[in-house]
Design an enzyme around this catalytic site. Structure first.
Site, PDB file in Angstrom:
ATOM      1  CE  LYS A   9     -22.982   2.248 -80.248  1.00 16.97           C
ATOM      2  NZ  LYS A   9     -24.459   2.069 -80.325  1.00 16.97           N
ATOM      3  CE1 TYR A  49     -24.801   1.181 -85.579  1.00 14.56           C
ATOM      4  CE2 TYR A  49     -23.706   3.297 -85.345  1.00 14.56           C
ATOM      5  CZ  TYR A  49     -24.093   2.073 -84.804  1.00 14.56           C
ATOM      6  OH  TYR A  49     -23.789   1.759 -83.501  1.00 14.56           O
ATOM      7  CB  THR A  91     -31.085  -2.741 -78.793  1.00 17.04           C
ATOM      8  OG1 THR A  91     -30.280  -3.711 -79.455  1.00 17.04           O
ATOM      9  CG2 THR A  91     -30.952  -1.406 -79.495  1.00 17.04           C
ATOM     10  NE  ARG A 102     -25.756  -1.463 -76.119  1.00 15.72           N
ATOM     11  CZ  ARG A 102     -26.103  -1.992 -77.290  1.00 15.72           C
ATOM     12  NH1 ARG A 102     -27.048  -2.917 -77.362  1.00 15.72           N
ATOM     13  NH2 ARG A 102     -25.498  -1.592 -78.408  1.00 15.72           N
ATOM     14  CG  ASN A 112     -26.534   1.821 -77.291  1.00 14.04           C
ATOM     15  OD1 ASN A 112     -25.508   2.252 -77.816  1.00 14.04           O
ATOM     16  ND2 ASN A 112     -27.404   1.090 -77.943  1.00 14.04           N
ATOM     17  CG  HIS A 115     -21.231  -1.572 -82.874  1.00 11.47           C
ATOM     18  ND1 HIS A 115     -22.389  -1.955 -83.498  1.00 11.47           N
ATOM     19  CD2 HIS A 115     -20.216  -2.201 -83.521  1.00 11.47           C
ATOM     20  CE1 HIS A 115     -22.083  -2.778 -84.503  1.00 11.47           C
ATOM     21  NE2 HIS A 115     -20.761  -2.937 -84.537  1.00 11.47           N
ATOM     22  CD  GLU A 126     -20.133  -4.212 -87.713  1.00 15.86           C
ATOM     23  OE1 GLU A 126     -19.574  -4.556 -86.639  1.00 15.86           O
ATOM     24  OE2 GLU A 126     -21.379  -4.183 -87.852  1.00 15.86           O
TER      25      GLU A 126
END
Ligand code: ATP
Ligand code: MG
Length: 138
Positions: A9, A49, A91, A102, A112, A115, A126
């Protein structure tokens, strides 16, 4: 062979830890079979998402994902969907185990770093979003 879709990310790209993150997967015996870096359009982030549409964190999640470039990759390997989620970590910051990506690098619950697809169905959905020109047959 099982496949999964990973995003490194924007917060991780900004921290210069792309290589560290990819090393975690390669060290676990997983193979990178596709890789690209781009700043994504809002509609791609929203499609990715869409299960979270309407939740309290949805808007800030989309703004975060589109704010600067990210990396999308496909990893292949035995049980890679579960393996990658384990390597990434939980998460909830309070549940993140030592040694996970993470735990090491995430700044919070939204920013974080990574994904990963959470099921075979999600991974196929995806992969089509992020790599539409790939031969999507397993
Ligand atoms: P990802 O789908 O990114 O791999 P995940 O499966 O661990 O993460 P999800 O529940 O699918 O978690 O949430 C998607 C993303 O939305 C999270 O990675 C995080 O960036 C953000 N997020 C999830 N829950 C919250 C929350 N309660 N508050 C703020 N952001 C959240
Ligand atoms: Mg998820």
């Amino acid at each position: 062979m099982e496949r999964t879709l990973v995003l490194i990310k924007p917060d991780a790209v900004e921290q210069n830890i792309i290589g560290n993150i990819i090393s975690c997967y390669e060290s676990a015996g997983l193979k990178v079979t596709a890789l690209k870096m781009e700043q994504v359009e809002r509609k791609v982030a929203e499609e990715h998402y869409k299960e979270h549409y309407g939740k309290s964190f949805y808007n800030s999640l989309i703004e975060f994902i589109i704010r600067s470039p990210l990396c999308a990759l496909i990893l292949e390997g035995k049980d890679c969907i579960d393996k990658v989620r384990e390597i990434n970590g939980a998460t909830n910051p309070k549940e993140q185990k030592e040694g996970t990506i993470r735990k090491k690098y995430a700044k919070g619950i939204t920013e974080n770093c990574v994904h990963a697809s959470d099921s075979v169905e999600s991974s196929e959905r995806e992969i089509k979003i992020w790599f539409p020109n790939l031969n999507n047959k397993k």
